[in-house]
Design a protein around this motif. Sequence first.
Motif, PDB file in Angstrom:
ATOM      1  N   SER A  61      83.699 -58.921  -6.446  1.00 33.77           N
ATOM      2  CA  SER A  61      84.890 -58.650  -7.260  1.00 33.77           C
ATOM      3  C   SER A  61      85.898 -57.745  -6.555  1.00 33.77           C
ATOM      4  O   SER A  61      86.953 -57.445  -7.122  1.00 33.77           O
ATOM      5  CB  SER A  61      84.482 -58.017  -8.590  1.00 33.77           C
ATOM      6  N   ARG A  66      89.377 -60.550  -2.707  1.00 34.14           N
ATOM      7  CA  ARG A  66      90.151 -61.564  -3.458  1.00 34.14           C
ATOM      8  C   ARG A  66      91.453 -61.913  -2.763  1.00 34.14           C
ATOM      9  O   ARG A  66      91.963 -63.012  -2.900  1.00 34.14           O
ATOM     10  CB  ARG A  66      90.466 -61.062  -4.868  1.00 34.14           C
ATOM     11  N   ARG A  72      86.553 -66.269  -0.994  1.00 37.04           N
ATOM     12  CA  ARG A  72      85.720 -66.505  -2.190  1.00 37.04           C
ATOM     13  C   ARG A  72      85.214 -67.939  -2.236  1.00 37.04           C
ATOM     14  O   ARG A  72      84.095 -68.197  -2.641  1.00 37.04           O
ATOM     15  CB  ARG A  72      86.491 -66.156  -3.455  1.00 37.04           C
ATOM     16  N   TYR A 125      76.953 -61.297  -4.281  1.00 35.02           N
ATOM     17  CA  TYR A 125      77.449 -62.320  -5.210  1.00 35.02           C
ATOM     18  C   TYR A 125      76.308 -62.611  -6.174  1.00 35.02           C
ATOM     19  O   TYR A 125      75.371 -63.336  -5.845  1.00 35.02           O
ATOM     20  CB  TYR A 125      77.855 -63.577  -4.446  1.00 35.02           C
TER      21      TYR A 125
END
Length: 145
Positions: A61, A66, A72, A125
Amino acid sequence: MMIRGKDVAMSMLAVGTAAIAGYVLRNGQSRTSHARSKADVGARIVSETEIPADATVVDVSSRRLRELPGARRAIKRAVSNDAREEWEHVTLETNGAWEVVDGIRRSLPYHDGDDGEYNGVYVRYGSSIVVLDAIGWAHVEEPLY
C-alpha cells in the motif's frame, strides 16, 4: 565599402527565412519521431527465509510504490501465478520508462543483494513477500526516420 539598406534587408530576410524553416522542421520532426524507452518491471515471490537481514520490507500500500507504473501489476501477477521460479514482468514502452527504473532504485528501499540474494525492493503483499526489480533490459529505441 558601403552597405546599402536594401542589401541588409535581403540578408536579414534570407537568415530569418532559414531560421523559421529550421524551427518548423525541428518541431514537426520532434512530434512524429520521439525516441521511446523500454523497461521491464519484474516481480517474484520469495520465502521469509530469503529476505536479507538488512533489507527493508515495504507494504504494497506504499504511496511511492503506487506511483511507479507497472509495479503493482507485476506484483499482482507474481502472487496470482505463484511465481517462485520465474519473474513475472510488465514491459513499459513509454517515453520516460527509464524513470521507473530510477524510481525503483531511488525512491524505495532498494536492496543490492550479496551471494545469492535478490536485488530489488522487498514488498509484503498479503501473506506473500515479493521482490520487485527492473529486470531484463532497458534501452532507447531510435526512430527509423
